[in-house]
Design a protein around this motif. Structure first.
Motif, PDB file in Angstrom:
ATOM      1  N   SER A 247       0.841  -1.197   0.000  1.00 47.17           N
ATOM      2  CA  SER A 247       0.000   0.000   0.000  1.00 47.17           C
ATOM      3  C   SER A 247       0.876   1.247   0.000  1.00 47.17           C
ATOM      4  O   SER A 247       0.510   2.264  -0.588  1.00 47.17           O
ATOM      5  N   THR A 248       2.069   1.164   0.598  1.00 47.07           N
ATOM      6  CA  THR A 248       2.963   2.316   0.587  1.00 47.07           C
ATOM      7  C   THR A 248       3.553   2.547  -0.807  1.00 47.07           C
ATOM      8  O   THR A 248       3.651   3.679  -1.269  1.00 47.07           O
ATOM      9  N   VAL A 249       3.910   1.461  -1.486  1.00 44.78           N
ATOM     10  CA  VAL A 249       4.377   1.590  -2.877  1.00 44.78           C
ATOM     11  C   VAL A 249       3.286   2.219  -3.738  1.00 44.78           C
ATOM     12  O   VAL A 249       3.553   3.093  -4.569  1.00 44.78           O
ATOM     13  N   MET A 250       2.048   1.805  -3.502  1.00 43.83           N
ATOM     14  CA  MET A 250       0.954   2.347  -4.300  1.00 43.83           C
ATOM     15  C   MET A 250       0.640   3.793  -3.898  1.00 43.83           C
ATOM     16  O   MET A 250       0.138   4.552  -4.717  1.00 43.83           O
ATOM     17  N   ASP A 251       0.907   4.157  -2.660  1.00 44.79           N
ATOM     18  CA  ASP A 251       0.732   5.555  -2.237  1.00 44.79           C
ATOM     19  C   ASP A 251       1.579   6.467  -3.108  1.00 44.79           C
ATOM     20  O   ASP A 251       1.096   7.425  -3.703  1.00 44.79           O
ATOM     21  N   ILE A 252       2.872   6.146  -3.180  1.00 42.49           N
ATOM     22  CA  ILE A 252       3.775   7.053  -3.882  1.00 42.49           C
ATOM     23  C   ILE A 252       3.548   7.004  -5.390  1.00 42.49           C
ATOM     24  O   ILE A 252       3.452   8.043  -6.042  1.00 42.49           O
ATOM     25  N   SER A 253       3.366   5.787  -5.930  1.00 41.28           N
ATOM     26  CA  SER A 253       3.171   5.750  -7.383  1.00 41.28           C
ATOM     27  C   SER A 253       1.797   6.306  -7.763  1.00 41.28           C
ATOM     28  O   SER A 253       1.645   6.961  -8.795  1.00 41.28           O
ATOM     29  N   GLY A 254       0.804   6.078  -6.890  1.00 41.33           N
ATOM     30  CA  GLY A 254      -0.538   6.586  -7.168  1.00 41.33           C
ATOM     31  C   GLY A 254      -0.579   8.104  -7.184  1.00 41.33           C
ATOM     32  O   GLY A 254      -1.140   8.727  -8.099  1.00 41.33           O
ATOM     33  N   VAL A 255       0.035   8.723  -6.180  1.00 45.35           N
ATOM     34  CA  VAL A 255       0.032  10.192  -6.102  1.00 45.35           C
ATOM     35  C   VAL A 255       0.796  10.796  -7.285  1.00 45.35           C
ATOM     36  O   VAL A 255       0.347  11.756  -7.910  1.00 45.35           O
ATOM     37  N   PHE A 256       1.929  10.183  -7.595  1.00 44.86           N
ATOM     38  CA  PHE A 256       2.734  10.670  -8.723  1.00 44.86           C
ATOM     39  C   PHE A 256       1.903  10.641 -10.011  1.00 44.86           C
ATOM     40  O   PHE A 256       1.784  11.633 -10.729  1.00 44.86           O
ATOM     41  N   LEU A 257       1.312   9.475 -10.255  1.00 44.59           N
ATOM     42  CA  LEU A 257       0.510   9.289 -11.464  1.00 44.59           C
ATOM     43  C   LEU A 257      -0.659  10.282 -11.522  1.00 44.59           C
ATOM     44  O   LEU A 257      -0.945  10.885 -12.566  1.00 44.59           O
ATOM     45  N   TYR A 258      -1.312  10.446 -10.382  1.00 41.44           N
ATOM     46  CA  TYR A 258      -2.484  11.310 -10.287  1.00 41.44           C
ATOM     47  C   TYR A 258      -2.129  12.720 -10.756  1.00 41.44           C
ATOM     48  O   TYR A 258      -2.837  13.321 -11.580  1.00 41.44           O
ATOM     49  N   PHE A 259      -1.001  13.241 -10.271  1.00 49.04           N
ATOM     50  CA  PHE A 259      -0.679  14.624 -10.616  1.00 49.04           C
ATOM     51  C   PHE A 259      -0.145  14.746 -12.041  1.00 49.04           C
ATOM     52  O   PHE A 259      -0.356  15.764 -12.692  1.00 49.04           O
ATOM     53  N   VAL A 260       0.496  13.710 -12.535  1.00 52.46           N
ATOM     54  CA  VAL A 260       0.887  13.725 -13.947  1.00 52.46           C
ATOM     55  C   VAL A 260      -0.368  13.813 -14.809  1.00 52.46           C
ATOM     56  O   VAL A 260      -0.491  14.670 -15.692  1.00 52.46           O
ATOM     57  N   VAL A 261      -1.317  12.918 -14.522  1.00 51.06           N
ATOM     58  CA  VAL A 261      -2.558  12.897 -15.302  1.00 51.06           C
ATOM     59  C   VAL A 261      -3.296  14.222 -15.150  1.00 51.06           C
ATOM     60  O   VAL A 261      -3.764  14.817 -16.141  1.00 51.06           O
ATOM     61  N   ALA A 262      -3.388  14.718 -13.913  1.00 47.40           N
ATOM     62  CA  ALA A 262      -4.123  15.968 -13.660  1.00 47.40           C
ATOM     63  C   ALA A 262      -3.474  17.121 -14.418  1.00 47.40           C
ATOM     64  O   ALA A 262      -4.164  17.920 -15.081  1.00 47.40           O
ATOM     65  N   ASN A 263      -2.156  17.231 -14.351  1.00 48.70           N
ATOM     66  CA  ASN A 263      -1.467  18.325 -15.033  1.00 48.70           C
ATOM     67  C   ASN A 263      -1.691  18.285 -16.540  1.00 48.70           C
ATOM     68  O   ASN A 263      -1.892  19.317 -17.174  1.00 48.70           O
ATOM     69  N   ILE A 264      -1.662  17.062 -17.101  1.00 49.88           N
ATOM     70  CA  ILE A 264      -1.867  16.961 -18.554  1.00 49.88           C
ATOM     71  C   ILE A 264      -3.313  17.255 -18.928  1.00 49.88           C
ATOM     72  O   ILE A 264      -3.595  18.131 -19.736  1.00 49.88           O
ATOM     73  N   MET A 265      -4.255  16.536 -18.262  1.00 51.67           N
ATOM     74  CA  MET A 265      -5.648  16.641 -18.687  1.00 51.67           C
ATOM     75  C   MET A 265      -6.259  18.003 -18.365  1.00 51.67           C
ATOM     76  O   MET A 265      -7.080  18.512 -19.124  1.00 51.67           O
ATOM     77  N   LEU A 266      -5.869  18.594 -17.250  1.00 58.82           N
ATOM     78  CA  LEU A 266      -6.501  19.858 -16.856  1.00 58.82           C
ATOM     79  C   LEU A 266      -5.909  21.049 -17.602  1.00 58.82           C
ATOM     80  O   LEU A 266      -6.485  22.128 -17.596  1.00 58.82           O
ATOM     81  N   SER A 267      -4.756  20.851 -18.262  1.00 63.28           N
ATOM     82  CA  SER A 267      -4.189  21.965 -19.027  1.00 63.28           C
ATOM     83  C   SER A 267      -4.633  21.898 -20.489  1.00 63.28           C
ATOM     84  O   SER A 267      -4.237  22.714 -21.307  1.00 63.28           O
ATOM     85  N   LEU A 268      -5.455  20.871 -20.792  1.00 65.01           N
ATOM     86  CA  LEU A 268      -5.932  20.754 -22.190  1.00 65.01           C
ATOM     87  C   LEU A 268      -6.819  21.931 -22.548  1.00 65.01           C
ATOM     88  O   LEU A 268      -7.565  22.421 -21.722  1.00 65.01           O
TER      89      LEU A 268
END
Lengths: 447, 447
Positions: free
Chosen positions: A426-447
């Motif tokens: 769950s800790t591995v998924m915490d860090i990779s999940g948060v990282f992924l979330y903000f990558v996706v958010a930055n890309i999709m929300l700047s469209l």
């Protein structure tokens, strides 16, 4: 067998009616007696313990709490302790010597008879967790040239102090194991037949340095009553019986379950281990996981600009990382257990990871539909809901791959797969999940 | 026993050299044969399978994958299937009938001989997971008035098709179980002695409707070779042997481990279950946990004002809820396993929860020191670091209490304590952690 209730027991003790008490104890189950002894003062417990015949006393002792065992041993006279220890099977004695404090163990070892001391020290010479440490040297050995009638005669003579007589081990003159013969075979065979004619040749065996988990698998896979243990020259030195294997399996399973829950050590005796030891056994993993979570935190802190603008994004962090951890824990659970029972093996790693990632895609898409709706209801922003849903699907797939693959990776680098704990995943998924979330958010929300 | 490698095997098959092949197979371990059969086309596998003697065939079949078992059974003629099924021990047959698809099971049941069909239907009448379903009716029964010599004669006659002859069951005329006598006792006894003189009276037994987990505990606690099973009138109807108990323990443990990982069902055969079934077994819990995490999300969304001002607060959410989940999972692990092995019982619930909360305080304070420093380094705000640290300590205590107490609560309301999964605990700690965090933040930061 009846249960003795504690009032009746204390009544007889108060009356000092030892004769009736002894009689009653003889009819009581050993675990019940152990409970009764635990409920009275130590010196009284010792008096009662002395009333028991030796074999029953050994059984009762086996059921006692570690701390009660220690206290009783300290009250024993040397002679009493010696009689008692020598009545125990050697493998149980080894276990006792390992569990008592070092000074008590030294004293006990000293008071054994020279022969028993040699045997005990010999067994203690094997590494913990190996077949050598678990075996008993009390088995029935037969020569192949004996007739069945002679073999039965020998078994009759040896029966009293052998762990089992239901399998006998046939050896050549150099003590190499050449076959086994079960008491069942002997009983139905012609008394004039030779052991060599009815024995099963090429028996399964393990070495003294074989891991005890491997021993357990061997016995269970072949439904044996006991596994023979041989030394490096393949000479028979001991056996491990089915009831000892049952204990091994229980201990090993507890260890696996503890590891999966990120608890180090087995804390064999829950109530007697010290609080500080318990904290130590749990704090190391937690601290490591906190360090990783600090990294997770710094990723979030780095998104101050985006988050300041859209606070609602923070609301979905627990959902995303939580689901990632949960999905990963499920995959790891199935794979770790499969590795423990032998259903899954490293050769099938690719097939397992492939299967898990497929499960991850289907799971992600299924849960995604629900999350899309719920996220929209919570945030009232379709774009945010889309970001959350897309991230969730990708996280599901990553989590199944991480959970499915890590146990194999651990085995590859010679670590126990059971160390892949739920908290670790769950800790591995915490860090990779948060990282992924903000990558996706930055890309999709700047469209 | 030797391993046959797959090239040698395929070579003999290609040459159609069945005589040598059969000879080689007789020297090969059943699990190895099962693997070989799995690597060739079904019709060839059937040809090879027919080469095996009946008892070896049953063993090999036992090691096969569920899907290979089904495919082979479908290729069998009725006569072949009948011979094969009747060679299986009744308890293994029941297991097979449960695992094959319903239409195959119906066909197999029809082709059994009337006597075997009656026996099978009788055993199928017991509820799954009870002693009745696991027992075998093939035990050795003795009358107490027999002499040891007569008893041995009877054992010799029955030995061939009894699951074990190492314990025999002494019954009165109404078939009530009145004692047990081991083959060991019989072998060493005077041949003229009566069974009634050497038997152990008041044997331990279980009822046909006793839960199989209970049966396993009974056998293991007393190191028995087999447990006798009696009906409601206490008449002996079957026994459950130590190797069957080993299988029960493995299956029950897998179930517990799966539940702790929030995987429903046991997915007995990893590679043969359909992806959609796997998804189903995992999605239900995940969906429930997502709903709870939406509540967690709405708590965060409600703090828009505070978070908009201090985005850094969001950075500590994964740390706090992660640690809460991890600490809680550790406590739950120890308690659930303790309940399964019997080391912990509901009477000790208060003692356990008290101990766990003490562990939680010490753990929280220890980790708190590290977190205070790390949180300050990350946020550069002493007040925020203080909020995080204080919340962490309180969360640790709550987590140990939740993790320690929930298994008991589940047992109290008659649910399996193993349902308290790591994902369940971590989700409970997500929502309570976030709630607590913002309560503390609002109070301390407005000071």
């Amino acid at each position: 067998m009846e249960e003795m209730n504690i009032e009746a027991f204390k009544g007889l003790l108060a009356e000092k009616n030892y004769k009736v008490l002894r009689q009653k104890l003889l009819e009581t189950e050993p675990d019940n007696i152990a409970d009764l002894l635990d409920s009275i003062p130590d010196d009284t417990a010792l008096t009662v313990f002395r009333l028991l015949p030796k074999t029953l006393a050994v059984d009762v002792f086996d059921y006692m709490d570690g701390s009660l065992q220690n206290r009783l041993l300290e009250c024993f006279s040397d002679q009493a302790a010696r009689n008692f220890l020598e009545a125990m099977p050697p493998d149980d004695r080894i276990e006792l010597l390992e569990e008592v404090p070092a000074n008590v163990a030294r004293r006990l070892l000293q008071i054994l008879s020279p022969e028993q001391k040699r045997l005990t020290v010999h067994l203690l010479g094997y590494k913990e967790g190996t077949a050598g440490r678990e075996m008993t040297p009390y088995f029935v050995d037969l020569h192949s040239y004996l007739t069945v009638a002679q073999a039965m005669e020998r078994i009759r003579r040896l029966a009293i102090n052998r762990e089992t007589i239901y399998v006998c081990y046939v050896m050549d003159r150099a003590r190499h194991l050449i076959g086994t013969v079960s008491l069942r075979d002997l009983v139905v065979a012609d008394p004039e037949a030779r052991v060599s004619d009815i024995m099963t040749p090429n028996p399964v065996f393990v070495f003294t340095n074989t891991d005890r988990e491997e021993v357990a698998k061997t016995l269970l896979d072949r439904d044996l009553i006991a596994v023979p243990v041989v030394d490096a020259e393949e000479r028979l030195v001991g056996i491990i019986t089915h009831d000892d294997v049952a204990d091994i399996v229980e201990e090993e399973t507890t260890e696996d379950i503890y590891r999966f829950g990120a608890v180090a050590g087995t804390e064999r005796s829950y109530f007697t281990s010290r609080i500080l030891d318990v904290v130590k056994s749990r704090a190391a993993w937690l601290f490591l996981l906190i360090l990783v979570n600090m990294l997770t935190g710094s990723i979030i802190a780095g998104q101050e600009a985006l988050l300041g603008e859209m606070v609602i994004l923070a609301a979905f962090i627990p959902l995303l990382i939580g689901t990632g951890g949960n999905v990963g824990a499920q995959s790891a659970t199935v794979v770790i257990r499969g590795l423990a029972t032998g259903e899954v093996n490293p050769k099938k790693a690719m097939a397992v990871v492939g299967r898990e990632s497929l499960v991850g895609i289907v799971l992600g898409l299924t849960l995604g539909v629900a999350v899309l709706i719920l996220a929209y209801l919570l945030g009232r922003d379709l774009m945010v809901a889309a970001v959350v849903t897309f991230t969730l699907v990708v996280i599901s797939v990553i989590a199944t791959i991480v959970g499915g693959a890590l146990p194999f990776v651990f085995r590859l680098v010679k670590l126990d797969p059971a160390l892949v704990s739920a908290p670790f995943i769950s800790t591995v998924m915490d860090i990779s999940g948060v990282f992924l979330y903000f990558v996706v958010a930055n890309i999709m929300l700047s469209l």
